[in-house]
Write a protein that holds these residues in place. Structure first.
Motif, PDB file in Angstrom:
ATOM      1  N   SER A 139       0.842  -1.187   0.000  1.00 34.74           N
ATOM      2  CA  SER A 139       0.000   0.000   0.000  1.00 34.74           C
ATOM      3  C   SER A 139       0.884   1.246   0.000  1.00 34.74           C
ATOM      4  N   PRO A 140       0.324   2.408  -0.360  1.00 31.24           N
ATOM      5  CA  PRO A 140       1.116   3.647  -0.292  1.00 31.24           C
ATOM      6  C   PRO A 140       1.690   3.892   1.099  1.00 31.24           C
ATOM      7  N   GLU A 141       0.956   3.502   2.146  1.00 29.00           N
ATOM      8  CA  GLU A 141       1.425   3.700   3.512  1.00 29.00           C
ATOM      9  C   GLU A 141       2.642   2.840   3.829  1.00 29.00           C
ATOM     10  N   GLU A 142       2.811   1.750   3.078  1.00 29.26           N
ATOM     11  CA  GLU A 142       3.938   0.843   3.311  1.00 29.26           C
ATOM     12  C   GLU A 142       5.171   1.217   2.495  1.00 29.26           C
ATOM     13  N   CYS A 143       5.064   2.235   1.667  1.00 28.61           N
ATOM     14  CA  CYS A 143       6.193   2.656   0.836  1.00 28.61           C
ATOM     15  C   CYS A 143       7.345   3.131   1.720  1.00 28.61           C
ATOM     16  N   GLU A 144       8.537   2.605   1.463  1.00 25.04           N
ATOM     17  CA  GLU A 144       9.714   2.970   2.257  1.00 25.04           C
ATOM     18  C   GLU A 144      10.616   3.957   1.536  1.00 25.04           C
ATOM     19  N   ASP A 145      10.214   4.443   0.362  1.00 23.72           N
ATOM     20  CA  ASP A 145      10.873   5.566  -0.292  1.00 23.72           C
ATOM     21  C   ASP A 145      10.198   6.856   0.165  1.00 23.72           C
ATOM     22  N   ALA A 146      10.926   7.956   0.084  1.00 23.72           N
ATOM     23  CA  ALA A 146      10.375   9.244   0.503  1.00 23.72           C
ATOM     24  C   ALA A 146      10.968  10.353  -0.340  1.00 23.72           C
ATOM     25  N   LEU A 147      10.241  11.473  -0.420  1.00 26.69           N
ATOM     26  CA  LEU A 147      10.733  12.636  -1.149  1.00 26.69           C
ATOM     27  C   LEU A 147      10.190  13.911  -0.518  1.00 26.69           C
ATOM     28  N   ASP A 148      10.893  15.003  -0.775  1.00 25.42           N
ATOM     29  CA  ASP A 148      10.448  16.305  -0.283  1.00 25.42           C
ATOM     30  C   ASP A 148      11.024  17.387  -1.189  1.00 25.42           C
ATOM     31  N   VAL A 149      10.272  18.469  -1.364  1.00 30.19           N
ATOM     32  CA  VAL A 149      10.687  19.610  -2.182  1.00 30.19           C
ATOM     33  C   VAL A 149      10.228  20.877  -1.477  1.00 30.19           C
ATOM     34  N   SER A 150      11.084  21.915  -1.516  1.00 28.42           N
ATOM     35  CA  SER A 150      10.714  23.201  -0.925  1.00 28.42           C
ATOM     36  C   SER A 150      11.329  24.327  -1.734  1.00 28.42           C
ATOM     37  N   LEU A 151      10.630  25.447  -1.789  1.00 29.04           N
ATOM     38  CA  LEU A 151      11.096  26.640  -2.494  1.00 29.04           C
ATOM     39  C   LEU A 151      11.402  27.719  -1.465  1.00 29.04           C
ATOM     40  N   SER A 152      12.501  28.455  -1.673  1.00 34.09           N
ATOM     41  CA  SER A 152      12.845  29.543  -0.759  1.00 34.09           C
ATOM     42  C   SER A 152      11.787  30.644  -0.845  1.00 34.09           C
ATOM     43  N   PRO A 153      11.625  31.451   0.204  1.00 33.27           N
ATOM     44  CA  PRO A 153      10.592  32.498   0.197  1.00 33.27           C
ATOM     45  C   PRO A 153      10.668  33.453  -0.983  1.00 33.27           C
ATOM     46  N   ASP A 154      11.888  33.751  -1.465  1.00 30.93           N
ATOM     47  CA  ASP A 154      12.013  34.667  -2.600  1.00 30.93           C
ATOM     48  C   ASP A 154      12.071  33.951  -3.943  1.00 30.93           C
ATOM     49  N   ALA A 155      11.871  32.614  -3.930  1.00 29.13           N
ATOM     50  CA  ALA A 155      11.845  31.789  -5.146  1.00 29.13           C
ATOM     51  C   ALA A 155      13.175  31.742  -5.880  1.00 29.13           C
ATOM     52  N   SER A 156      14.273  32.118  -5.205  1.00 30.22           N
ATOM     53  CA  SER A 156      15.579  32.080  -5.863  1.00 30.22           C
ATOM     54  C   SER A 156      16.289  30.745  -5.670  1.00 30.22           C
ATOM     55  N   SER A 157      15.788  29.899  -4.782  1.00 30.53           N
ATOM     56  CA  SER A 157      16.396  28.592  -4.534  1.00 30.53           C
ATOM     57  C   SER A 157      15.318  27.531  -4.396  1.00 30.53           C
ATOM     58  N   LEU A 158      15.648  26.336  -4.841  1.00 27.57           N
ATOM     59  CA  LEU A 158      14.766  25.183  -4.658  1.00 27.57           C
ATOM     60  C   LEU A 158      15.590  24.065  -4.044  1.00 27.57           C
ATOM     61  N   PHE A 159      14.988  23.350  -3.101  1.00 24.12           N
ATOM     62  CA  PHE A 159      15.657  22.275  -2.382  1.00 24.12           C
ATOM     63  C   PHE A 159      14.838  21.006  -2.558  1.00 24.12           C
ATOM     64  N   ALA A 160      15.501  19.892  -2.882  1.00 21.82           N
ATOM     65  CA  ALA A 160      14.782  18.640  -3.116  1.00 21.82           C
ATOM     66  C   ALA A 160      15.624  17.477  -2.629  1.00 21.82           C
TER      67      ALA A 160
END
Length: 286
Positions: free
Chosen positions: A21-42
């Protein structure tokens, strides 16, 4: 992804193992954008199934990696090594140093449900959880909103431990494959980051870093090992075949992408393992 517009387009995909199931998935990901949109983190992470709470640890790692990169944004350093160790130290503070607190909450929650930790689970909790990690910080070449040419050029710096990979594609062709360069680089015992490893210097020494520049139309793919191995096993990646195929599948959305992953598993062309993919593209217009 925030109040500011950005010429970066981001897609995220998580496909669990067949039968999970999706709940059993052991891979993970995350993405975030800096407040001024000049940097992205993934970041993407692959929890080691042999360890207890691997999926939870993978999720904590990607959230911690993104937060650590965001905290370091603009802080700089004296060189690549100092930036790497500083990043690792901050990452461990956000993850490893919080793990005992999480375990205490987990044990209390299990006890409250009438399912206390068993004698055979305790060694796994004591040993800790393990996962791979690849994380990237993408930064605009210019912060000047009037500099339209520079707005479509971005630099990237990546950190990796284990066999989760970053691919830099240009017109579907492979420019950079990091930290593994070919399909033979995937083994059964990749480097792993453990939830009880507080040795920042050792982790920094075992990790790899890479950097590059993105142009309009370029893509970065962050993937866990099953999809990374598939991509590197296809000889046509050099001519843009595999890279363009992945791009077209991603454009068709989550459901089609998941169906394609399953079809590749059914044909024994992809290992039956969780799949995580972050696709980041520099837009060519707008």
């Amino acid at each position: 992804m925030g109040a500011h517009s950005t010429p970066l387009d981001v897609q995220r995909f998580l496909v669990p193992k067949t039968g999970s199931s999706p709940e059993e998935c052991e891979d993970a990901l995350d993405v975030s954008l800096s407040p001024d949109a000049s940097s992205l983190f993934a970041a993407v992470s692959d929890g080691a199934s042999e360890s207890l709470l691997a999926g939870t640890w993978a999720r904590q790692l990607v959230h911690g990696a993104v937060a650590s990169m965001a905290a370091a944004d603009g802080r700089g350093g004296d060189g690549e090594d100092s930036r790497s160790e500083s990043f690792v130290e901050d990452l461990l503070d956000r993850t490893v140093n919080q793990w005992d607190g999480y375990i205490a909450e987990y044990q209390a929650e299990r006890a409250a449900r009438g399912r206390p930790i068993t004698w055979y689970e305790q060694p796994g909790l004591d040993k800790g959880a393990f996962a791979t990690l690849v994380a990237v910080h993408i930064r605009a070449a210019s912060s000047d909103p009037e500099d339209r040419e520079a707005a479509r050029r971005w630099t990237w710096r990546a950190f990796a431990l284990g066999d989760s990979c970053l691919f830099h594609l240009r017109e579907g062709r492979l420019i950079t494959s990091f930290p593994i360069a070919d399909g033979g680089g995937f083994g059964v015992t990749p480097q792993l980051l453990g939830s009880r490893n507080r040795d920042a210097a050792l982790i920094t020494d075992r990790a790899s870093t890479a950097a590059g520049e993105l142009r309009a139309g370029d893509e970065l793919l962050l993937t866990t090992d099953a999809l990374a191995a598939w991509l590197l096993s296809r000889s046509e990646v050099e001519s843009g075949g595999s890279g363009k195929q992945l791009g077209m599948l991603a454009d068709l959305g989550d459901e089609i992408f998941a169906e394609w992953v399953q079809s590749e598993r059914d044909r024994s062309r992809m290992r039956n393992d969780d799949v995580a993919l972050i696709r980041i593209r520099v837009k060519t217009e707008g």
